[in-house]
Design an enzyme around this catalytic site. Sequence first.
Site, PDB file in Angstrom:
ATOM      1  N   GLN A   1      -9.800   6.020   6.553  1.00 22.98           N
ATOM      2  CA  GLN A   1      -9.684   4.876   5.657  1.00 22.98           C
ATOM      3  C   GLN A   1     -10.886   3.942   5.803  1.00 22.98           C
ATOM      4  O   GLN A   1     -11.006   2.982   5.064  1.00 22.98           O
ATOM      5  CB  GLN A   1      -8.400   4.092   5.966  1.00 22.98           C
ATOM      6  CG  GLN A   1      -7.138   4.922   5.826  1.00 22.98           C
ATOM      7  CD  GLN A   1      -5.870   4.216   6.295  1.00 22.98           C
ATOM      8  OE1 GLN A   1      -5.033   4.831   6.925  1.00 22.98           O
ATOM      9  NE2 GLN A   1      -5.705   2.936   5.983  1.00 22.98           N
TER      10      GLN A   1
ATOM     11  N   ARG B   1       1.135   0.379   7.121  1.00 23.98           N
ATOM     12  CA  ARG B   1       1.316  -0.373   5.872  1.00 23.98           C
ATOM     13  C   ARG B   1       1.510  -1.853   6.193  1.00 23.98           C
ATOM     14  O   ARG B   1       2.458  -2.499   5.726  1.00 23.98           O
ATOM     15  CB  ARG B   1       2.502   0.163   5.086  1.00 23.98           C
ATOM     16  CG  ARG B   1       2.327  -0.097   3.596  1.00 23.98           C
ATOM     17  CD  ARG B   1       3.271   0.669   2.736  1.00 23.98           C
ATOM     18  NE  ARG B   1       2.926   0.384   1.336  1.00 23.98           N
ATOM     19  CZ  ARG B   1       3.043   1.225   0.348  1.00 23.98           C
ATOM     20  NH1 ARG B   1       3.509   2.421   0.565  1.00 23.98           N
ATOM     21  NH2 ARG B   1       2.712   0.892  -0.868  1.00 23.98           N
ATOM     22  N   CYS B   2       0.572  -2.392   6.950  1.00 25.28           N
ATOM     23  CA  CYS B   2       0.805  -3.678   7.588  1.00 25.28           C
ATOM     24  C   CYS B   2      -0.528  -4.268   7.997  1.00 25.28           C
ATOM     25  O   CYS B   2      -1.442  -3.554   8.358  1.00 25.28           O
ATOM     26  CB  CYS B   2       1.678  -3.423   8.813  1.00 25.28           C
ATOM     27  SG  CYS B   2       1.635  -4.676  10.082  1.00 25.28           S
TER      28      CYS B   2
ATOM     29  N   GLU C   1       1.150  -4.005   0.993  1.00 25.04           N
ATOM     30  CA  GLU C   1       2.072  -3.908   2.110  1.00 25.04           C
ATOM     31  C   GLU C   1       3.303  -4.782   1.993  1.00 25.04           C
ATOM     32  O   GLU C   1       4.238  -4.613   2.770  1.00 25.04           O
ATOM     33  CB  GLU C   1       1.345  -4.327   3.391  1.00 25.04           C
ATOM     34  CG  GLU C   1       0.109  -3.543   3.647  1.00 25.04           C
ATOM     35  CD  GLU C   1      -0.865  -4.304   4.534  1.00 25.04           C
ATOM     36  OE1 GLU C   1      -1.953  -3.780   4.762  1.00 25.04           O
ATOM     37  OE2 GLU C   1      -0.540  -5.411   4.965  1.00 25.04           O
TER      38      GLU C   1
END
Lengths: 179, 252, 792
Positions: free
Chosen positions: C222, C369-370, C739
């Site tokens: 990513q 996801r944070c 998120e």
Amino acid sequence: MTSLFREVTPGTAEEIPVREITVTVNGQRRSAVVEPRLVLAHLLRQGFKLTGTHTGCDTSNCGACTVLVDGRPVKSCTMFAVQADGHEVMTVEGLAGPSELHPLQEGFKEEHGLQCGFCTPGMMMASKALLDENPSPTEDEIRWALSGNLCRCTGYQNIVKAVMWAAGKLDGETAEVQA
Amino acid sequence: MMKLRFASPEMLVDINEIPDLDYHRVDDDGTIRVGAVCRHADLERSSLLDTRQPTMAAAAPLVADPIVRMRGTLVGSVCHADPQGDWASVMTALDASIIAQGPNGRRSIAVRDFVLGPFQNALAFDEIAVEAVVPTPRGMPAGGYLKLERRVGDYATVGVAVAIDRVGSQVGRAGIALTAVGPATIAADAAAQKLTGRPLTADNIGEAAELAAEAAQPKSDHRGSADFKRQMVRVFTSRILTGLLRSEEEAA
Amino acid sequence: MTAVDEIKIGGMGASRRRVEDNRFIRGKGNYVDDIVLPGMLHMEILRSPLAHARIRSIDASKAWAMPGVRLVLTGETMAARNLAWMPTLSYDTQAVLATDKVRFQGQEVACVIADDPYIAKDACEAIVVDYEPLPVIVNPTQSMADGAPLIRDDKENQPNNVIYDWEVGDKEGTDSAFAQADLVSKIDLHYPRSHPSPIECCGSIADFNRATSKLTVYLTTQAPHIIRAAVALVAELPEQMIRIISPDIGGGFGNKVPVYPGYVASILASILLERPVKWIEDRTGNLISTGFARDIYLHGELALRKDGRILGVRMNTTADHGAFFSDAQPSKFKIGLMHSAFSCYDIPNAHLLARGVYTNKAPGGVAYRCSFRVTEAMFFQERMVQAAADDLGMDQAEFRRINFVRDDDFPHRTPWGFLTDSGQYGKCLDVGLEAVGYQDFLMEKEEAAKRGRLLGIGISTMTEPLGAGNSREYDILGIKMFDSAELKIHMTGKALLRTGAKSQGQGHETTWAQIVAHELGIPAEDVLVEEGDTDTAPFGMGTYASRSTPVAGAAVAMVSRKIRSKARKIAAHLLEISEEDVEWELGRFYVRSQPDRGVTIQECAVAAYSNMPDGMEPGLENVAYYDPPNLTWPFACYIVKVEVDPATGVWDVLRMVAVDDCGVRINPMIVEGQIMGGLTEAYAMANMQFITFDAEGNCIGSNFTDYLLPTAWETPGFELHEVVTPCPHHPIGAKGIGECAAVGGPAAFVNAVMDAVKGSGVRNIDMPVLPDRVYEALQTGQDISGAPPVKM
């Protein structure tokens, strides 16, 4: 390059433990010499370079590798390539016609039924099997039929809509043909 | 098993291509026969099972997930002898048998004798299982299968198969078997006994549920404590039977 | 002539269908495992079966002897090249291949490189490792106990298993707030270990070319630029000779941020063998060794006044980081952004104590996801808030409302020092309550209770800091967290845009073009977006922490404005007027006094290459690096209705309503897709998804038969609503959204179940709220802890 599979012209002798098989893939007859332990997903991906079929788990749970074998949806990581000998396999690459997309492909784009795209080929193949059997499924029937395929991005709601969209379009096409 | 390399057999024989093993049918006398290559999906879609064998009809859609059901088979599942397998319980509750075939011919093995332990069955090395046989019902078949799973495709935390044959207002025969609460499928015979030869009532349902819970030998794990699993056996047994009682009352 | 219609050209607010879908729906995506290079070899990893053991010896002779095996790497091979250990993102070290001990089950012990992956796996099985088992630690209590075995005996100055103690806030002020409280509400919680589990596992193809000295690595990452820097440092290669290509990524969710041993080993193997080496992780490897998430314990306290006002908050957290502290988080904050908790509430006093410990579990604490532990912060916050409302006997919605920061109180300084930018918290809550029919449900619930049915409603409201970050406060290993965009307008008015972010499904190829369309009036379909190749993309920090739109998206707007500014000069030249007399409307410059006299942006582009003013540099290209002035602060209100079956402990979602305020929505369709994906993960975490361990340190949840992800069948339907409060400091008013639902959602589900069962006296059931936990709680009236080891 590898001993696991090698595409050959039919009739070539090979030493044990490989076996020669012939599979009809997306309408095309293809032959290969494979080790018996090679799984179908790997034959499709590495042997036949059809990389649209993905693998995402080791336990037949995720369904990213779903293809149609003789029209039925199958997790191609859970079937040996030799078991496909003499059978017909359809992968995501075989969905679209020569000039136009399959309504499922259009539906997934139209309804935002995909994000990272990794589960999408398997989802579409499972959806195709559903629509072949049940051309106008309810939301529950779609959720049930796709419950062997995991998606981490979409939350499924738009996938359900995408299949509905495709069903609607296919229905329209059938109506046109009948008219 | 092979992908996770728990098993690496030197030789593997594929029986998928053996012709004419993909059937399931009901004989004139009501015996149900399921061929070794008959898929879960075929049973799920069967028009026969709803009326002729409701316990099987209830279980078929709960096995694995819809794609796996396209390849997996009932006979294969019983042979796999996973204590968490659904079909072994259903077959046990139905007093079904497996037909094994080898060089010395065919033999019939009752499913309760066929499953020897976790992932062990009674087949000789030169035999294959060719058919599952569910015997002729002694009355009107009824029953159900309930399974606690957290998502489609999960192994059963607990499963309960109940099969009864009704003769008039009496229970002619009863079978109860439990999934995932012991080292192998458990036949809850004492619980079934409670129901046999008399009408279904709230009282004997409660007693049967209690006896089924007693028959369970669950172990605590990440799917739940032993107490919880025993409670699920109690609840599921009771719910299936209560459902049957209710439909009986509605019919009357 | 008039301005172009923004929606027609696919600008801001258009639910433009995604460009990237064209290849994905045809099965023509290009993921790492799809790439085949000439002469490519395959790598597999041998992992430790034990959670804690000394390695007595490794015998790889049988593996070496197998036909098709090209190389076997062990810790010894790595150590000889100073690669046995690598630095982590949190200033710790992590073993690449174990030399002395294995410290968690699944740790990388050896690698085999062979002609195909099946042979490599066969050869891994032929390696004999002699282990001496050591005592195992699977939770912080064991870790901190007297006489606990020392996990990191490789480190100097590490006398015990504590990694850090960190403190933030005003202890004295908070103590005095608690002294004045009418009531103190206390709760103990565990946010269980989880795993992002994108459907594509991690993998790499390293391709070292001895002739050119260039190393090309195709990687599931990513953050390609960060990886390039890391490879340069770890492998001691010149950075210009390293090219990281992040092709299509099959989902990330934080899993694909860190550097994993497999990447490093495949790079070394390629250098040694001078051939491309591919490593594709299997799912078990993915689940037991790469970037887990969460695993934090809380003791929380709220000081309350009888009228419902919160006077102070205390949070005492203990994080289980596994065997190596390799969390991805800003360097300054030891427990990430845990101290962003309670940012939407007006609380005068707050104090946070955080401790991190080593255990014999996989390392990696990624922000699943944070944004750096925001998920845990918001979950703890909303569970504490609900417990407090219950303790006060107050309606949970009303309790939130009276403690919210008011709309006219922005920017607002939070108790732990953040500055929230904007929001309409009360309005979002109202929209949610109205949509779900809150008052009616309360009556329905009461009626149902009379018939023995357990209904419950759960609310979660939160604002979270998204878009790391401003460079004053945010860095990773010293690198400031800005981001970038480069825009090239071709002569024909078509454009190429590259950013330092990297989409993993978020649809950057679609939305970035929409921002260009919004700023320049160039149709989105005329803008090609490229990301993920460090040889071509401008330097950026990558995509995670919902930072792409807040940071890279802002950079896209800013670079477009730079282009517009140059185009204005060209327009003045073409219109033969002074620049001050040039006006802009979307897609076109015109003469202020004669609006019908103008030139389009495309005409300016032609002129930039053919007819520029004297003295002007030719071309119409630029690059922008955007350092955000602050984080963006989206708000969300999630409401869930459930029914609990008291006989089985099974709970079903009756309805789920989501109200999101993420500021201006660039592509509403994509925003809604992000929200639904997040809600599903929230549901998953509340319901089934967790990784636990037995007392021997065996990972329970090492494949998808034990680590459960919800299917289409269980996943509830979601009803989405929106409120729009534009971000005051973002160039296009957008806030992060990727998120929010995964961060705020879990508490809504858990609160709903707790609301249904609270009559039994239970105050908490740890996630996932499994049927057996609910059943036991109802039977005993006791809280249920989910801390490992699992009871066997």
